[in-house]
Design an enzyme around this catalytic site. Structure first.
Site, mmCIF file in Angstrom:
data_model
loop_
_atom_site.group_PDB
_atom_site.id
_atom_site.type_symbol
_atom_site.label_atom_id
_atom_site.label_comp_id
_atom_site.label_asym_id
_atom_site.label_seq_id
_atom_site.Cartn_x
_atom_site.Cartn_y
_atom_site.Cartn_z
ATOM 1 N N GLU A 40 41.067 43.675 41.186
ATOM 2 C CA GLU A 40 40.255 42.489 41.472
ATOM 3 C C GLU A 40 38.779 42.770 41.194
ATOM 4 O OE1 GLU A 40 39.439 39.691 45.442
ATOM 5 O OE2 GLU A 40 40.035 41.787 45.658
ATOM 6 N N LYS A 110 40.835 32.196 43.802
ATOM 7 C CA LYS A 110 41.343 32.760 45.055
ATOM 8 C C LYS A 110 41.236 31.764 46.214
ATOM 9 C CE LYS A 110 40.556 36.988 47.822
ATOM 10 N NZ LYS A 110 39.634 38.164 47.924
ATOM 11 N N CYS A 147 44.504 39.757 46.295
ATOM 12 C CA CYS A 147 44.047 40.574 47.415
ATOM 13 C C CYS A 147 44.367 39.980 48.792
ATOM 14 C CB CYS A 147 42.553 40.856 47.258
ATOM 15 S SG CYS A 147 41.987 42.290 48.223
#
Length: 262
Positions: A40, A110, A147
């Site tokens: 990431e 995200k 993540c």
């Protein structure tokens, strides 16, 4: 399908990081991988400046992605990674990209921002508003996550119910008490929740743990890295997913409605 997962320590210099990505892409392709998962926030990182990833944000037609797309044109490898893309002044979206044959074939901003453990990602980053897409690699459907998304089983479940057989997770898992345990436990749990493979790439370095893993649908780790730069590989199959789902039909047995985005 052959999966490669690569980890490295991101530097403050985007040109160097782009070169590292290119080297990993070339290595994965040479080893016959169909899918490469990288960590990431790969544009730039500095231990003393937590905002450098956002300050270094580039548009999708910027030089960083141009370099990676150029490498992507050389083979049929699908590469996943996240970078920060500018939104408004001083802000960016943490954006997962899927690259193949020189093109961006999918993107995902995200959803779950890391506002935990004394970190506030939302201070400079805008959250996404849509569930990530599925992509198909070598005939296998791959769901995209980033993540902190790992801590939210609803997202993994929604992707599995949409048809995912693999969940791919670029990450930069921050060091801290019990964090390696959290990482390993959550990867196994999401695999078991969804009876999907998990392919998770963790950025390594001073602040993040590395520990990239490939986990099978029974929650068994079939490839793993430690804390140093490394690339790991594993062969996966739809047949294994089907076998596990026949023995452990949690997707069929559930009594709750499919999750939906608030």
């Amino acid at each position: 399908m052959k999966i490669a997962v690569g980890q490295f320590a991101v530097t403050p210099h985007w040109q160097k990081n782009a070169l590292t990505c290119v080297e990993m892409m070339a290595k994965a392709a040479k080893q016959g991988a169909d899918l490469l998962v990288l960590p990431e926030a790969l544009l730039a990182r500095e231990d003393s400046d937590p905002d450098l990833s956002v300050k270094s944000a580039q548009t999708l037609d910027g030089e960083y992605i141009r370099i990676l797309r150029e490498e992507s044109r050389k083979n049929a490898l699908t590469t996943l990674l996240t970078v920060h893309v500018p939104t408004t002044s001083g802000r960016a979206a943490n954006t997962l990209l899927a690259l193949k044959c020189g093109k961006i074939i999918a993107r995902y901003e995200k959803l779950h921002l890391y506002d935990a453990f004394s970190v506030q990602e939302s201070r400079c980053v805008d959250a996404g508003e849509t569930v990530p897409p599925l992509i198909e690699v070598a005939g296998i459907k791959v769901g995209l996550m980033t993540c902190y998304d790992l801590r939210f089983p609803e997202l993994a479940l929604s992707l599995a119910l949409a048809g995912a057989e693999v969940l791919a997770l670029p990450a930069a898992w921050v060091r801290g008490p019990h964090k390696e345990h959290h990482w390993a436990t959550l990867l196994a749990a999401r695999a078991l929740d969804t009876t999907c493979y998990l392919a998770a790439a963790g950025e390594c370095g001073n602040k993040n743990i590395g520990h990239s893993r490939i986990v099978d649908p029974f929650g068994i780790t079939i490839a793993a890295a430690a804390e140093e730069p490394e690339m790991i590989f594993a062969e996966i199959s739809s047949q294994r997913v089907a076998q596990v789902r026949e023995r452990l039909p949690v997707l069929k047995n559930r009594r709750f409605a499919p999750p939906s985005l608030l």
